[in-house]
Design an enzyme around this catalytic site. Sequence first.
Site, mmCIF file in Angstrom:
data_model
loop_
_atom_site.group_PDB
_atom_site.id
_atom_site.type_symbol
_atom_site.label_atom_id
_atom_site.label_comp_id
_atom_site.label_asym_id
_atom_site.label_seq_id
_atom_site.Cartn_x
_atom_site.Cartn_y
_atom_site.Cartn_z
ATOM 1 N N SER A 100 147.189 26.808 88.906
ATOM 2 C CA SER A 100 146.555 27.633 89.929
ATOM 3 C C SER A 100 145.478 26.850 90.668
ATOM 4 O O SER A 100 144.717 26.082 90.067
ATOM 5 C CB SER A 100 145.924 28.875 89.280
ATOM 6 O OG SER A 100 145.100 29.553 90.204
ATOM 7 N N CYS A 101 145.359 27.085 91.976
ATOM 8 C CA CYS A 101 144.257 26.498 92.753
ATOM 9 C C CYS A 101 142.922 27.064 92.304
ATOM 10 O O CYS A 101 141.865 26.526 92.646
ATOM 11 C CB CYS A 101 144.457 26.748 94.241
ATOM 12 S SG CYS A 101 144.414 28.497 94.709
ATOM 13 N N SER A 102 142.958 28.168 91.546
ATOM 14 C CA SER A 102 141.732 28.802 91.062
ATOM 15 C C SER A 102 141.346 28.363 89.661
ATOM 16 O O SER A 102 140.385 28.873 89.087
ATOM 17 C CB SER A 102 141.898 30.330 91.085
ATOM 18 O OG SER A 102 142.123 30.786 92.395
#
Length: 482
Positions: free
Chosen positions: A251-253
């Site tokens: 995830s980019c998060s």
Amino acid sequence: MTMEHPSPPSEGPVAELVARARAAQRIYDTWTQEQVDMAVAAAGWAIIEPKRNRELAELAVADTGVGNVEDKVRKNHRKTFGLLRDLKGARSVGVIAEDPARGIVEIARPVGVVCAVTPSTNPGATPANKIINALKGRNAVIVAPSPKGWSTAARLIEFIHAQLDRVGAPRDLVQLLPSPVSKASTAELMRLCDLVVATGSQANVRAAYTSGTPAFGVGAGNVASIVDETADPALAAERIMLSKTFDNATSCSSENSLVIVDAIRPRLLAALKDRGAVMLDAARKKVLQELMWPDGKLSAAVIGKSAREIAERAAAQDAAGRAGWLAIAEANPRALMVDEDGVGPEHPYSGEKLSPVLALYAVPDFDAAARTVERIYGHQGAGHSVGLHSTRPERAMHLGLHLPVSRVIVDQAHAIATGGSFDNGLPFSLSMGCGTWGRNNFSENMNYRHYLNITRISRPIPERVPSQEEIFGEFFAKHGVA
């Protein structure tokens, strides 16, 4: 009625897809809110049904080599179910708001045909999210997946078509760019559609913004989280590990850096170790860096791989340290950690890693932590979000006022929370706008309203003209009239 896209005429397979989408969308444009909501539910059930969900998760991992099946099953379900919760009862057809005091009526209108550019990291969940949002707005949508994610997207759309049949919706509302997907075919699709929503590499986002078609794209991820001296180290470690290890940190998060105040560092490191994180020494940090960035670019050898697999690959290229790496791998670590103090291209650990590898920064206090995060985001990740583990609410406010971030995620598992959660108020999404800091034109979690045009009817209301005193009174009182 939806206006045709003003692009020049075009022929070929991509133009044919768009023409079919336009014909289907003209039919769908006449549907009522109740009918639209049935189509939305149908598309959601296509991926949420457990057997289909698992098939898509297994196909995604098999074809991309990224992430793990169980977490993709959870992601496909949770992200889609949460989105459906957000959309339940939301008005997207006809009149959606009335404000008699202002004399304003808002009417939802479709944008037309949406080009949905999606990444290999989420080849099921991200297309489903965009398809459902597009359908909520009475749009047609054509998915342009990453080549590695094409087969998963194709299977998903097969499932969606079967469900659309059940509610009488045209299948051509949801289509897929044919394989092999190329930059040229994706660029043509972008040009011919009415709206582009791009998630994935920054190259794709830049292409969307320069396509000549209105576009929403997202900025680069590179999340840093601050753990201050007031945090509960066990709770912080639990949240960080849940976030960092979910779907092998695709995830980019997912956190890429932890900025840790010195007073809590020993207790936090112990808590992280208890939960399966392994700290690497300087020699192993160097070996891992060579594995991860062999030519200055993040290698597919580590993207979306487990910490154990990364350790095994490090062992294969480190003859002198092979036994040590194999011992780490045998312990089945959940994450690998390295100490870092630099930021920028010469310090690749300060950037996004898309793998369960964490860079740790030591700082004396919260103010230094905030400055360190600002340095990191000056290199990469500006506009996205920052994590904070603290009992001091004013510190979240400080970050929100001073850091270049669109979200401050407080005392939560960052990768789980940023894209919306059942225990926070953010919209469920897999596309997070990063504002002008991240070279984006929005800073929200992308949601169904981004897939709408809104027409406003304005009627006359009783006139209210303010006096000069109301407008300038405080200014004149303080600075005089000149």
